[in-house]
Design an enzyme around this catalytic site. Structure first.
Site, PDB file in Angstrom:
ATOM      1  CD  GLN A  69      -2.742  -1.496   0.217  1.00  0.00           C
ATOM      2  OE1 GLN A  69      -3.717  -0.508   0.039  1.00  0.00           O
ATOM      3  NE2 GLN A  69      -2.594  -2.312  -0.878  1.00  0.00           N
TER       4      GLN A  69
ATOM      5  NE  ARG B 256       0.849   2.519   3.652  1.00  0.00           N
ATOM      6  CZ  ARG B 256       1.066   1.546   4.801  1.00  0.00           C
ATOM      7  NH1 ARG B 256       0.533   2.031   5.725  1.00  0.00           N
ATOM      8  NH2 ARG B 256       1.598   0.509   4.469  1.00  0.00           N
TER       9      ARG B 256
ATOM     10  CB  ALA C  44     -11.439   0.814   2.495  1.00  0.00           C
ATOM     11  CG  HIS C  45      -7.294   0.515  -0.192  1.00  0.00           C
ATOM     12  ND1 HIS C  45      -6.308  -0.710  -0.528  1.00  0.00           N
ATOM     13  CD2 HIS C  45      -8.475  -0.024  -0.750  1.00  0.00           C
ATOM     14  CE1 HIS C  45      -6.863  -1.480  -1.054  1.00  0.00           C
ATOM     15  NE2 HIS C  45      -8.352  -1.151  -1.197  1.00  0.00           N
ATOM     16  CG  ASN C  46      -6.639   4.201  -3.391  1.00  0.00           C
ATOM     17  OD1 ASN C  46      -6.177   2.765  -2.968  1.00  0.00           O
ATOM     18  ND2 ASN C  46      -5.833   4.988  -3.583  1.00  0.00           N
TER      19      ASN C  46
END
Length: 337
Positions: A196, A216, A237-239
């Site tokens: 990540q 991240r 969550a990510h993004n």
């Protein structure tokens, strides 16, 4: 600290009814208010409480002020006026500048002379903490983290490497920002973790509740816009990208790579699937499951309404029969045609 009712009316551009010299030094609910307290009433459903209140003054909507004989300040938005007065009466307490000797600060970290670092904080290499910040006891700030002016990290906040936090933010105890996103590739019968490589970027005037987690990004960054308000126990969550001034209530989960627009509200326990987009000004009631793009502003709900268990069980059983019933109705319709 106390204010004359006339001073509050002038400061917040409110119309005054009653005694200008009435003194206000605290806020309280209609039921609990007494001498020196100011409260508020938002509508007709609270009129019985308004009638019995012992508050020195009440903030009212102009539509109902004639039904109250006491001191009042009139506002088109009583709740907002109450919030502004409460902030005036209860200013935030700031901690004295300085670094507690029990904290561990890397030699290449920068901490502004007006910032406050409490006990047992760990600050890694190249962290930048701006003027007026407060870092609570037991917090961790990873390498290359940037904290903007007047931002407060409450006790035991964890900020992983390269996170950027804007000005005038508050991050409450136990929140974890910039942790590794849930990214894995299938390899036979096993899962292979995917690095990540992005970070979390948080705008200005953001509030993040206790024990909330924001991962991240996998490649790009996870983005939290200006003015966003996030309750306790939320997972992002990510993004994920969240637009300015959106509010998210407790126990909501937002899956990866979802874009949420500006000025949205997500009530408690809303669930959002991955890789969808939600337009500006979309609002979701509690426990709504959002499974596809939302392109039209409005209020959305999902789920089965509460009812007595025996009735709910019968309806749940019938719900399973809907497809069969639909086919029967369709076949009957074809025969009639």
């Amino acid at each position: 600290m106390s204010f004359l009712l006339s001073e509050l009316a002038t400061r917040f551009d409110l119309r005054l009814k009653g005694l200008p010299e009435a003194k206000i030094w605290a806020v309280a609910s209609l039921q609990d208010a007494g001498k020196g307290d100011i409260s508020f009433c938002t509508g007709h459903r609270h009129l019985s409480e308004l009638e019995g209140t012992k508050a020195t003054a009440v903030i009212l909507h102009p539509d109902i002020f004639e039904q109250y004989q006491g001191n009042a300040l009139l506002s088109e938005n009583p709740h907002l006026a109450f919030a502004r007065i409460a902030r005036l009466l209860y200013p935030e307490r700031r901690k004295p500048a300085g670094i507690h000797p029990s904290s561990i600060v890397h030699a290449e970290a920068f901490i502004h002379e007006t910032a406050s670092v409490a006990e047992n904080v760990i600050i890694e290499k190249s962290v930048n903490i701006a003027a007026g910040c407060e870092i609570g006891a037991g917090s961790f700030l990873g390498e290359d983290t940037v904290i903007g002016e007047d931002t407060v990290l409450k006790n035991n906040t964890t900020i992983h490497h390269e996170t950027v936090v804007g000005r005038n933010c508050i991050l409450h105890s136990g929140c974890v920002i910039g942790s590794e996103g849930f990214g894995h590739a299938r390899e036979g019968d096993h899962w292979l973790p995917i690095p990540q490589l992005g970070k979390v970027v948080i705008g200005n005037d953001v509030r993040i509740g206790a024990n909330t987690t924001i991962d991240r990004g996998a490649l790009g960054d996870t983005l939290i816009g200006n003015g966003v308000k996030i309750d306790n126990l939320v997972h992002i969550a990510h993004n994920v990208c969240i637009g300015d001034d959106t509010a998210i209530a407790a126990c909501t989960g937002i899956a990866g790579s979802t874009n949420i627009g500006k000025r949205c509200t997500l009530a408690g326990q809303v669930g959002v699937v991955d890789n969808i987009s939600i337009c500006d000004d979309a609002h979701f009631t509690g426990q709504t499951a959002i499974r596809s793009d939302i392109t039209v502003p409005g209020i959305y709900s999902a789920g089965i309404l509460l009812e007595e268990t025996r009735s709910w069980l019968k309806n749940a059983t019938r719900f399973k029969q809907l497809n069969s019933l639909f086919k029967q109705v369709r076949d009957l319709s074809k025969k009639q045609d």
